[in-house]
Design a protein around this motif. Sequence first.
Motif, PDB file in Angstrom:
ATOM      1  N   GLU A 199       2.618  12.256   3.143  1.00  0.00           N
ATOM      2  CA  GLU A 199       2.148  12.348   1.757  1.00  0.00           C
ATOM      3  C   GLU A 199       2.408  11.034   1.024  1.00  0.00           C
ATOM      4  N   LYS A 200       3.544  10.416   1.319  1.00  0.00           N
ATOM      5  CA  LYS A 200       3.884   9.147   0.665  1.00  0.00           C
ATOM      6  C   LYS A 200       2.903   8.059   1.064  1.00  0.00           C
ATOM      7  N   GLU A 201       2.595   7.972   2.370  1.00  0.00           N
ATOM      8  CA  GLU A 201       1.643   6.958   2.836  1.00  0.00           C
ATOM      9  C   GLU A 201       0.285   7.167   2.185  1.00  0.00           C
ATOM     10  N   PHE A 202      -0.179   8.401   2.174  1.00  0.00           N
ATOM     11  CA  PHE A 202      -1.491   8.700   1.613  1.00  0.00           C
ATOM     12  C   PHE A 202      -1.541   8.324   0.133  1.00  0.00           C
ATOM     13  N   ALA A 203      -0.454   8.644  -0.595  1.00  0.00           N
ATOM     14  CA  ALA A 203      -0.415   8.370  -2.031  1.00  0.00           C
ATOM     15  C   ALA A 203      -0.358   6.874  -2.321  1.00  0.00           C
ATOM     16  N   VAL A 204       0.509   6.153  -1.606  1.00  0.00           N
ATOM     17  CA  VAL A 204       0.692   4.731  -1.904  1.00  0.00           C
ATOM     18  C   VAL A 204      -0.532   3.918  -1.512  1.00  0.00           C
ATOM     19  N   VAL A 205      -1.203   4.315  -0.432  1.00  0.00           N
ATOM     20  CA  VAL A 205      -2.440   3.623  -0.063  1.00  0.00           C
ATOM     21  C   VAL A 205      -3.516   3.912  -1.102  1.00  0.00           C
ATOM     22  N   SER A 206      -3.614   5.164  -1.540  1.00  0.00           N
ATOM     23  CA  SER A 206      -4.603   5.531  -2.564  1.00  0.00           C
ATOM     24  C   SER A 206      -4.397   4.737  -3.846  1.00  0.00           C
ATOM     25  N   GLU A 207      -3.136   4.495  -4.194  1.00  0.00           N
ATOM     26  CA  GLU A 207      -2.824   3.763  -5.420  1.00  0.00           C
ATOM     27  C   GLU A 207      -3.150   2.277  -5.315  1.00  0.00           C
ATOM     28  N   ASN A 208      -3.238   1.760  -4.089  1.00  0.00           N
ATOM     29  CA  ASN A 208      -3.420   0.321  -3.903  1.00  0.00           C
ATOM     30  C   ASN A 208      -4.772  -0.042  -3.291  1.00  0.00           C
ATOM     31  N   LEU A 209      -5.747   0.835  -3.418  1.00  0.00           N
ATOM     32  CA  LEU A 209      -7.047   0.590  -2.794  1.00  0.00           C
ATOM     33  C   LEU A 209      -7.723  -0.667  -3.337  1.00  0.00           C
ATOM     34  N   GLN A 210      -7.465  -1.001  -4.613  1.00  0.00           N
ATOM     35  CA  GLN A 210      -8.116  -2.185  -5.189  1.00  0.00           C
ATOM     36  C   GLN A 210      -7.689  -3.468  -4.503  1.00  0.00           C
ATOM     37  N   SER A 211      -6.483  -3.482  -3.987  1.00  0.00           N
ATOM     38  CA  SER A 211      -6.000  -4.687  -3.293  1.00  0.00           C
ATOM     39  C   SER A 211      -6.193  -4.583  -1.788  1.00  0.00           C
ATOM     40  N   LEU A 212      -6.869  -3.537  -1.345  1.00  0.00           N
ATOM     41  CA  LEU A 212      -7.109  -3.329   0.089  1.00  0.00           C
ATOM     42  C   LEU A 212      -8.605  -3.160   0.326  1.00  0.00           C
ATOM     43  N   PRO A 213      -9.378  -4.227   0.204  1.00  0.00           N
ATOM     44  CA  PRO A 213     -10.840  -4.114   0.341  1.00  0.00           C
ATOM     45  C   PRO A 213     -11.236  -3.529   1.698  1.00  0.00           C
ATOM     46  N   GLY A 214     -12.105  -2.522   1.662  1.00  0.00           N
ATOM     47  CA  GLY A 214     -12.576  -1.867   2.885  1.00  0.00           C
ATOM     48  C   GLY A 214     -11.780  -0.647   3.271  1.00  0.00           C
ATOM     49  N   VAL A 215     -10.573  -0.491   2.733  1.00  0.00           N
ATOM     50  CA  VAL A 215      -9.702   0.640   3.084  1.00  0.00           C
ATOM     51  C   VAL A 215      -9.997   1.814   2.163  1.00  0.00           C
ATOM     52  N   GLU A 216     -10.006   3.024   2.753  1.00  0.00           N
ATOM     53  CA  GLU A 216     -10.187   4.240   1.968  1.00  0.00           C
ATOM     54  C   GLU A 216      -9.267   5.322   2.502  1.00  0.00           C
TER      55      GLU A 216
END
Length: 696
Positions: A199-216
Amino acid sequence: MEKLTKKKSHFPFRLNLLFFSVFLLFSVLILRLGFVQIVYGENYKRDLERKEDITVSNLVPRGKMLDRDFRVVVDNVPKSAIIYTNEGFSQKEMLETAKKLALLIDKKTDKVTERDKRDFWFIKNQKWADAKITKTEKDLYNAKKLTDKEIYKLKLDRITEEELKEITDTDLEVLAIYREFTSGYKFTPQMVKNEDVTEKEFAVVSENLQSLPGVETTTDWDRSYAFENTLRSVLGKVTKSDEGLPADQLDYFLAKGYSRNDRVGKSQLEFQYEDVLHGYKSKVKNITDNAGNVIEIHSVYTGKKGKDLILTIDMELQMAIDKILEEELWAAKTSPGTGLTDRAYVVLMDPWTGEVLTMSGKKIVNDKDTGNDEMIDDALGTFTTTYNVGSAVKGATILTGYKSGAISPGTSFDDTGIKIKDTPLKKSYAYLGRINDIDALKKSSNVYMFHTAINIGKGHYEYDKPLNFTNKLSFETIRNSFASFGLGTRTGIDLPNEQTGFKGQSKLPGYLLDLVIGQYDTYSTMQLAQYVSTIANGGYRMQPHVVKQIREPASESDEFGPVIQEITPTVLNTIDVKKEWMSRVQTGFKKVMQEPGGTAYNFFQGVTYSPAGKTGTAEAFYDGPFRSNYGKEPPPVMNLSLVCYAPSTNPEVAMAVLVPWAYEGSVDNRANLKIGKRVLDTYFQMKNNFARRSNR
């Protein structure tokens, strides 16, 4: 003073010349710009405004499988996932994104290969990698005698083990992520992580999508099995995301619009009904400028979950039959001569529709880790493995005799054994006296079948004399007739990899006698079920099937989706026999189980469901997993079988039981009859219980 005046007079001229030159240059530039604007302006404008439409497909869940009573058998369990779509990013940009993502998630590195490490070292150390190419090799490259690919390979090959050790654990995690980024085509989503995403990984990646181009972040699905391992071998498997499309069917799936990393059914029902189960992906259109940057995103299609399969299988009954098989197989192993006994099969079928109610198979295997024997599902063996089945086929033999004119209703023979020159005596299990066709079935006379075969072959028998047939097509006559019942041919079941069985190659007369008592060719349990169903329903060979309906996926407000296809009963062929002939065989089958002296009477006497059927015992050569332990001559073993239907009038269920390698020696453990009795008892008990519940 005059000299100074003269010198000063040249300065304005030079300055004017300079201004004039500048004027000329600007005039030329303006003229050129005007020319470009007028002549090529529209082309350049179109280039600047050019857009490219790229459609991206996203995941949808597969269709479910439910049993005949709408119990969910196979479903989807949602799970968190992180995906990456290359929207035209450079290698450097992807590597930078991989570094950022590695700080946010844990990524396993066990799939990183030696080649991956070399490629990664090259990316990080291009200057040092370039230095590994000699001047001679550079000259050859410039002379076009070495290609880019060859130069690259030279660089990779010269990376030393010491240099590879420079890759840290952190680098490996970045590499594992980068490897997923680059594993597919542009604008094709790649699975970065879908196992154990916290859950932590999913949340933190979701919060940082703007700095992770191509990641969803998205939702993926796993298949779940409500009945655990029950019937798992028949339900089939789906490829994992890291497997993608099967290599041997790559072109087929790509031509149908699949992506290389799509998960598809790779065996049995999942494979057979892939076109139905896979669903339609949601689609979005990415509009890019001429630099490859995504400037607009439009939804094209919201996607549609795969269609649902309603199976003919009764899972409650299936589990009960599985339990019976397990218990009786373990019990049989306590009898003498069962060192090779390791499997048993049961098929229950509706004789009028071909619907497979249960297809149960169990096999004992040795766990290499613990050294203990354990029971595993082998339902596939009901139609993918074949064996000598013995006297169970004698109903087909009698009907073949009628059709060919070899015997007539009421024909009788003396049950004295038959002796062909230079061969052992061929006889029944006991001397049965003079016997007619019906009692030959009831008491399972081998000799009666031998005489029938001799007459089909138009042979003349004399004791201890050579036996020859004038009908050279006698093997074909019998096999073609048997095939019309489903023996030795494909039943047509809607599952892949069905086996037809082995046909004996020799056509010596003695083998024809073996053929008509089920001790020459081999048959599957499914073939036996189709054969006895054909006799039960009066001569219609029904195509067996395990899918009953195909339905649209249910909406949120509906329990079940509408039916889009009903699998209707299919008659593959009819048996060309008189009704009287079929009735005599049915009578013989009834006597087998309901009249004293019948080979199954002692087990079925007193039951209320009026069974009819035929037992079988075949002496066979062992060809199982322990064959190599016996060298060239493995011991002969006895296969046990039972075909049956009930009630004997207007039957509602047909059954086939097969226990290969049931015993060695002379102690018959009767596993076929013990299994068959318990299976039919259970079927009718469950039916009655259901009727009582429905009437409340």
